[in-house]
Design an enzyme around this catalytic site. Structure first.
Site, short mmCIF file in Angstrom:
data_model
loop_
_atom_site.label_atom_id
_atom_site.label_comp_id
_atom_site.label_asym_id
_atom_site.label_seq_id
_atom_site.Cartn_x
_atom_site.Cartn_y
_atom_site.Cartn_z
CB ALA A 11 -3.22 0.56 -5.21
CD GLU A 12 -7.10 2.95 -2.64
OE1 GLU A 12 -7.36 2.43 -1.54
OE2 GLU A 12 -7.90 2.96 -3.58
N GLY A 13 -1.26 3.41 -0.86
CA GLY A 13 -0.37 3.26 0.28
C GLY A 13 0.23 1.88 0.35
#
Length: 90
Positions: free
Chosen positions: A68-70
């Site tokens: 998530a988020e990278g």
């Protein structure tokens, strides 16, 4: 960063360090949690897949945080980039 008496320019100067530290912490903690959950599931054998064990629900709730988020590798690379920039040979 919350201190109102701190100069705004000083706060801005601290942001790269804060971003690198938070990226490192997120990458490390999420990948460690994923490894621990997987080890826990393996230790329980086939019962680790049962929803009644609670491990399957834990895996469904937490394993997606690794990407998530990278992806955690990208987060570690961004932290490494910051530290390489700050490195000064003795």
């Amino acid at each position: 960063l919350e201190d109102p008496s701190t100069d705004p320019k000083a706060k801005v100067a601290q942001m790269p360090a804060l971003a690198a530290e938070s990226a490192s912490l997120k990458a490390f903690s999420t990948s460690l949690a994923a490894e621990i959950i997987e080890d826990l599931r393996k230790c329980c054998g086939g019962n680790g897949y049962l929803l009644s064990s609670g491990i399957a629900a834990l895996a469904l709730d937490d394993l997606w945080h690794v990407t998530a988020e990278g992806d955690f590798v990208v987060l570690l690379l961004s932290a490494a980039k910051y530290h390489v920039k700050r490195y000064k040979p003795a």
